[in-house]
Scaffold this motif. Sequence first.
Motif, PDB file in Angstrom:
ATOM      1  N   LEU A 110      -0.841   6.274  -9.574  1.00 49.06           N
ATOM      2  CA  LEU A 110      -1.440   4.942  -9.580  1.00 49.06           C
ATOM      3  C   LEU A 110      -0.381   3.851  -9.412  1.00 49.06           C
ATOM      4  O   LEU A 110       0.794   4.044  -9.727  1.00 49.06           O
ATOM      5  N   TYR A 111      -0.828   2.692  -8.951  1.00 47.13           N
ATOM      6  CA  TYR A 111       0.045   1.520  -8.994  1.00 47.13           C
ATOM      7  C   TYR A 111       0.450   1.281 -10.447  1.00 47.13           C
ATOM      8  O   TYR A 111      -0.356   1.494 -11.361  1.00 47.13           O
ATOM      9  N   GLY A 122      -6.468   3.391 -22.050  1.00 43.41           N
ATOM     10  CA  GLY A 122      -7.019   3.819 -20.780  1.00 43.41           C
ATOM     11  C   GLY A 122      -6.458   3.095 -19.573  1.00 43.41           C
ATOM     12  O   GLY A 122      -6.110   1.909 -19.638  1.00 43.41           O
ATOM     13  N   PRO A 123      -6.376   3.803 -18.443  1.00 41.70           N
ATOM     14  CA  PRO A 123      -5.901   3.198 -17.202  1.00 41.70           C
ATOM     15  C   PRO A 123      -6.977   2.344 -16.551  1.00 41.70           C
ATOM     16  O   PRO A 123      -8.153   2.387 -16.925  1.00 41.70           O
ATOM     17  N   ALA A 124      -6.563   1.572 -15.561  1.00 45.28           N
ATOM     18  CA  ALA A 124      -7.524   0.896 -14.690  1.00 45.28           C
ATOM     19  C   ALA A 124      -7.929   1.866 -13.594  1.00 45.28           C
ATOM     20  O   ALA A 124      -7.085   2.560 -13.035  1.00 45.28           O
ATOM     21  N   PRO A 292      -9.417   1.007  -4.583  1.00 40.88           N
ATOM     22  CA  PRO A 292      -8.575   2.103  -5.074  1.00 40.88           C
ATOM     23  C   PRO A 292      -7.376   1.605  -5.871  1.00 40.88           C
ATOM     24  O   PRO A 292      -6.850   0.519  -5.620  1.00 40.88           O
ATOM     25  N   VAL A 293      -6.949   2.420  -6.836  1.00 38.56           N
ATOM     26  CA  VAL A 293      -5.726   2.128  -7.589  1.00 38.56           C
ATOM     27  C   VAL A 293      -4.648   3.170  -7.325  1.00 38.56           C
ATOM     28  O   VAL A 293      -3.541   3.070  -7.843  1.00 38.56           O
ATOM     29  N   GLY A 310      -3.489  -2.625  -1.362  1.00 40.19           N
ATOM     30  CA  GLY A 310      -2.175  -2.605  -0.743  1.00 40.19           C
ATOM     31  C   GLY A 310      -1.074  -3.045  -1.695  1.00 40.19           C
ATOM     32  O   GLY A 310      -1.272  -3.881  -2.580  1.00 40.19           O
ATOM     33  N   LYS A 311       0.095  -2.474  -1.501  1.00 38.06           N
ATOM     34  CA  LYS A 311       1.239  -2.686  -2.389  1.00 38.06           C
ATOM     35  C   LYS A 311       1.601  -4.160  -2.527  1.00 38.06           C
ATOM     36  O   LYS A 311       1.778  -4.676  -3.633  1.00 38.06           O
TER      37      LYS A 311
END
Length: 342
Positions: A110-111, A122-124, A292-293, A310-311
């Motif tokens: 993930l980012y 918890g993650p996103a 998306p992550v 995008g990054k």
Amino acid sequence: MSMVRNTILAAVSGLALSAVSAQAETLTISWWGFNGEKLDEYIVKPFQEQCGCELVFETGNNADRLNKVKIRGGGGVDVIYLTDAFSQIGIDEGLFQKIDPAKVPNLQGLYPLAQDPQGGYGPAYTIGRVGIVYDSTKVDPAITKWADLWREDLNGKISLPGITTTAGPMVVMIAGDKAGTDAFEDADPAFAEIEALKANVVKNYNTGSEMINLFSTGEISVSLVQDFALGQLQAAVPNVVWAKLEDGDIATLNTVNIPKGAANPDRAHEFINFILDPARQKLIAENGVDAPVVASVELSPEAAQKWTYGKEMIENLKRVDYSKMNSAKNDWIERWNEIFGM
């Protein structure tokens, strides 16, 4: 006769054990219930096939669902979907358990913003943003920074999100930045800037449809919005564009957590890992479910334009300290309402 009796008892016992096993393999998920058919196709059915378990659901808005978990002392569901503002409340109130990264190997892809946004919880699973939109035929020059909201040529052209909406309190943060202070530490300069901004504001809006209607009728030319409203807004007013802000949009995260009283925490970890799988993330993004992550996900141009993606875009997002915001919100609401006469 005894052999037959023993065989029957064994069969009955086996059925009972199977029933208990089936019950233990129920995973209860608390979420909003949006995009029901797509979620059923891309997440629910595939995960049930993978785990051999049954998913059951508790639906409703953030506040109601989190309150149910609180009333039950951190139990009743195994996984809960929340926006980061509400997941922070759950964390601060001790309702969630920390995630075991070893059980969620997809976290590594993930980012960084999504991997661990709230200190080991918890993650996103998706990322959004709050920014400025404007009618490009009515606003010149283009809006390029948050402080442009205070421009004199925008007098009577802006609608701000109401202070009780997701984006509303972010206006106070932005006003603090303009004043050169941290609004969480000293709100006075921020609210002085909001008082100065009032002349540019036609109305505070409380729903996306209300904001879109204000653009459609020509009552406003500028607003702050969450990115999920952009498609509908541009369908109604094609000249509306998303401002490219040199000082960055504000991140909004949807998180997934495991309550401390979860009955099936191992399956909960498995589920979280499942929804963070790169192929799954790509599938749901391309089918209009969530951004998306996973950093490696590559989307078609058509799919990418819908999302915070995008990054470069994601690394430029501003974060919100929701622990501080949740503490400050009641005072901010009162001061906001004094300015706007609510």
